[in-house]
Design a protein around this motif. Structure first.
Motif, PDB file in Angstrom:
ATOM      1  N   ALA A 109     -31.918  19.933 -24.458  1.00  0.00           N
ATOM      2  CA  ALA A 109     -31.712  20.411 -23.090  1.00  0.00           C
ATOM      3  C   ALA A 109     -32.380  19.477 -22.087  1.00  0.00           C
ATOM      4  CB  ALA A 109     -32.263  21.830 -22.939  1.00  0.00           C
ATOM      5  N   ALA A 110     -33.555  18.964 -22.423  1.00  0.00           N
ATOM      6  CA  ALA A 110     -34.238  18.025 -21.533  1.00  0.00           C
ATOM      7  C   ALA A 110     -33.435  16.747 -21.388  1.00  0.00           C
ATOM      8  CB  ALA A 110     -35.636  17.720 -22.065  1.00  0.00           C
ATOM      9  N   SER A 111     -32.892  16.259 -22.483  1.00  0.00           N
ATOM     10  CA  SER A 111     -32.087  15.043 -22.439  1.00  0.00           C
ATOM     11  C   SER A 111     -30.840  15.253 -21.589  1.00  0.00           C
ATOM     12  CB  SER A 111     -31.683  14.626 -23.862  1.00  0.00           C
ATOM     13  OG  SER A 111     -30.838  13.510 -23.834  1.00  0.00           O
ATOM     14  N   ALA A 112     -30.170  16.359 -21.783  1.00  0.00           N
ATOM     15  CA  ALA A 112     -28.965  16.656 -20.996  1.00  0.00           C
ATOM     16  C   ALA A 112     -29.310  16.815 -19.518  1.00  0.00           C
ATOM     17  CB  ALA A 112     -28.296  17.917 -21.528  1.00  0.00           C
ATOM     18  N   ARG A 113     -30.402  17.507 -19.217  1.00  0.00           N
ATOM     19  CA  ARG A 113     -30.815  17.691 -17.828  1.00  0.00           C
ATOM     20  C   ARG A 113     -31.114  16.349 -17.162  1.00  0.00           C
ATOM     21  NH1 ARG A 113     -35.662  17.543 -15.887  1.00  0.00           N
ATOM     22  NH2 ARG A 113     -36.659  17.888 -17.898  1.00  0.00           N
ATOM     23  N   LEU A 114     -31.848  15.493 -17.852  1.00  0.00           N
ATOM     24  CA  LEU A 114     -32.186  14.181 -17.283  1.00  0.00           C
ATOM     25  C   LEU A 114     -30.942  13.319 -17.067  1.00  0.00           C
ATOM     26  CD1 LEU A 114     -35.399  13.447 -19.360  1.00  0.00           C
ATOM     27  CD2 LEU A 114     -35.283  13.832 -16.895  1.00  0.00           C
ATOM     28  N   ARG A 115     -30.019  13.374 -18.019  1.00  0.00           N
ATOM     29  CA  ARG A 115     -28.795  12.581 -17.870  1.00  0.00           C
ATOM     30  C   ARG A 115     -27.941  13.097 -16.709  1.00  0.00           C
ATOM     31  NH1 ARG A 115     -25.638  12.000 -23.117  1.00  0.00           N
ATOM     32  NH2 ARG A 115     -25.674  14.223 -22.894  1.00  0.00           N
ATOM     33  N   LEU A 116     -27.884  14.429 -16.531  1.00  0.00           N
ATOM     34  CA  LEU A 116     -27.104  14.994 -15.436  1.00  0.00           C
ATOM     35  C   LEU A 116     -27.777  14.754 -14.084  1.00  0.00           C
ATOM     36  CD1 LEU A 116     -25.868  18.233 -17.164  1.00  0.00           C
ATOM     37  CD2 LEU A 116     -24.474  16.280 -16.458  1.00  0.00           C
ATOM     38  N   GLU A 117     -29.102  14.734 -14.052  1.00  0.00           N
ATOM     39  CA  GLU A 117     -29.801  14.387 -12.814  1.00  0.00           C
ATOM     40  C   GLU A 117     -29.535  12.934 -12.437  1.00  0.00           C
ATOM     41  OE1 GLU A 117     -33.906  15.346 -13.453  1.00  0.00           O
ATOM     42  OE2 GLU A 117     -33.551  17.506 -13.301  1.00  0.00           O
ATOM     43  N   ARG A 118     -29.526  12.066 -13.427  1.00  0.00           N
ATOM     44  CA  ARG A 118     -29.212  10.659 -13.170  1.00  0.00           C
ATOM     45  C   ARG A 118     -27.774  10.520 -12.681  1.00  0.00           C
ATOM     46  NH1 ARG A 118     -27.539   5.860 -16.322  1.00  0.00           N
ATOM     47  NH2 ARG A 118     -28.339   4.069 -15.169  1.00  0.00           N
ATOM     48  N   ALA A 119     -26.871  11.292 -13.280  1.00  0.00           N
ATOM     49  CA  ALA A 119     -25.476  11.255 -12.847  1.00  0.00           C
ATOM     50  C   ALA A 119     -25.354  11.702 -11.393  1.00  0.00           C
ATOM     51  CB  ALA A 119     -24.623  12.151 -13.749  1.00  0.00           C
ATOM     52  N   ALA A 120     -26.097  12.732 -11.014  1.00  0.00           N
ATOM     53  CA  ALA A 120     -26.060  13.206  -9.625  1.00  0.00           C
ATOM     54  C   ALA A 120     -26.569  12.122  -8.681  1.00  0.00           C
ATOM     55  CB  ALA A 120     -26.878  14.482  -9.476  1.00  0.00           C
ATOM     56  N   ASP A 121     -27.630  11.429  -9.072  1.00  0.00           N
ATOM     57  CA  ASP A 121     -28.153  10.329  -8.248  1.00  0.00           C
ATOM     58  C   ASP A 121     -27.130   9.216  -8.115  1.00  0.00           C
ATOM     59  OD1 ASP A 121     -30.522  11.681  -7.904  1.00  0.00           O
ATOM     60  OD2 ASP A 121     -31.606  10.552  -9.447  1.00  0.00           O
ATOM     61  N   LEU A 122     -26.471   8.873  -9.214  1.00  0.00           N
ATOM     62  CA  LEU A 122     -25.462   7.813  -9.167  1.00  0.00           C
ATOM     63  C   LEU A 122     -24.264   8.225  -8.317  1.00  0.00           C
ATOM     64  CD1 LEU A 122     -25.454   6.478 -12.847  1.00  0.00           C
ATOM     65  CD2 LEU A 122     -26.279   5.302 -10.800  1.00  0.00           C
ATOM     66  N   LEU A 123     -23.863   9.469  -8.429  1.00  0.00           N
ATOM     67  CA  LEU A 123     -22.726   9.933  -7.629  1.00  0.00           C
ATOM     68  C   LEU A 123     -23.052   9.891  -6.136  1.00  0.00           C
ATOM     69  CD1 LEU A 123     -21.512  12.939  -9.778  1.00  0.00           C
ATOM     70  CD2 LEU A 123     -20.202  10.877  -9.254  1.00  0.00           C
ATOM     71  N   ALA A 124     -24.261  10.254  -5.796  1.00  0.00           N
ATOM     72  CA  ALA A 124     -24.644  10.295  -4.388  1.00  0.00           C
ATOM     73  C   ALA A 124     -24.914   8.912  -3.808  1.00  0.00           C
ATOM     74  CB  ALA A 124     -25.881  11.171  -4.213  1.00  0.00           C
ATOM     75  N   GLY A 125     -25.367   7.982  -4.651  1.00  0.00           N
ATOM     76  CA  GLY A 125     -25.811   6.712  -4.096  1.00  0.00           C
ATOM     77  C   GLY A 125     -25.093   5.469  -4.550  1.00  0.00           C
ATOM     78  N   SER A 126     -24.010   5.604  -5.277  1.00  0.00           N
ATOM     79  CA  SER A 126     -23.300   4.408  -5.731  1.00  0.00           C
ATOM     80  C   SER A 126     -21.789   4.607  -5.573  1.00  0.00           C
ATOM     81  CB  SER A 126     -23.630   4.101  -7.193  1.00  0.00           C
ATOM     82  OG  SER A 126     -22.940   4.973  -8.049  1.00  0.00           O
ATOM     83  N   PRO A 127     -21.067   3.519  -5.490  1.00  0.00           N
ATOM     84  CA  PRO A 127     -19.607   3.632  -5.363  1.00  0.00           C
ATOM     85  C   PRO A 127     -18.880   3.738  -6.703  1.00  0.00           C
ATOM     86  CG  PRO A 127     -20.265   1.352  -5.112  1.00  0.00           C
ATOM     87  CD  PRO A 127     -21.528   2.151  -5.269  1.00  0.00           C
TER      88      PRO A 127
END
Length: 187
Positions: A109-127
């Protein structure tokens, strides 16, 4: 947070030393308070570790922190429990039970949470496209990423990106609206 506080304390220290050579503790107070908070949180977690003696609990905690930092550093792929167990020199079963007892979530669950948080950061800040973000965060297919992202954030990845762009535009508009007002007051 620590680095930001340190960068903020350095100019105050230099100014205080130039004036009278004292006041160092006052300039470092926010930094010291942050360290005390971290130390208190870590001490509370150490008591939750298995072991009879305080030194054994600290040893187990150190190993678990190593595994957690490894998870945080490898949020671009799926990290297996066997890999983390080998890193900590624990069995997979003992590692999983101890990790869950210490951090209130399983390693998966920690791994999935961290990966999804990173995905949210990438979606918000990258093209990057949504599929590229999914691949960059260790998801094998877009469908599993879409399901996991919706379950975590309550909306699709494209909607999340759209909302992040709107929020950023509103923040930029608010900042630009404030700047001329400050210039008029100064004039």
């Amino acid at each position: 947070v620590f680095a930001r506080l340190w960068r903020g304390a350095r100019p105050r220290l230099a100014a205080l030393q130039a004036v009278d050579g004292s006041g160092e503790v006052a300039a470092l107070r926010p930094l010291l308070m942050h360290l005390a908070t971290i130390q208190h949180e870590l001490s509370a977690r150490i008591t939750r570790c298995p072991g009879r003696s305080r030194s054994r609990k600290r040893q187990v905690f150190g190993r678990m922190q190593r595994a957690r930092m490894y998870l945080e550093g490898h949020c671009d792929r799926v990290v297996r429990i066997s890999e983390l167990a080998e890193l900590t020199s624990f069995s997979s079963w003992y590692f999983s039970k101890t990790y869950h007892a210490l951090y209130d979530e399983s390693p998966q669950a920690a791994s999935a949470r961290l990966r999804l948080e990173r995905a949210a950061d990438l979606l918000a800040g990258s093209p990057m496209m949504v599929g590229e973000v999914a691949a960059a965060c260790g998801f094998d297919n877009c469908c599993s990423f879409a399901r996991a992202f919706r379950a975590r954030h309550g909306m699709s990845a494209s909607t999340y990106r759209h909302n992040a762009k709107i929020t950023a535009a509103m923040a930029a508009r608010t900042d630009s609206a404030k700047t001329p007002g400050l210039d008029r007051k100064a004039a």
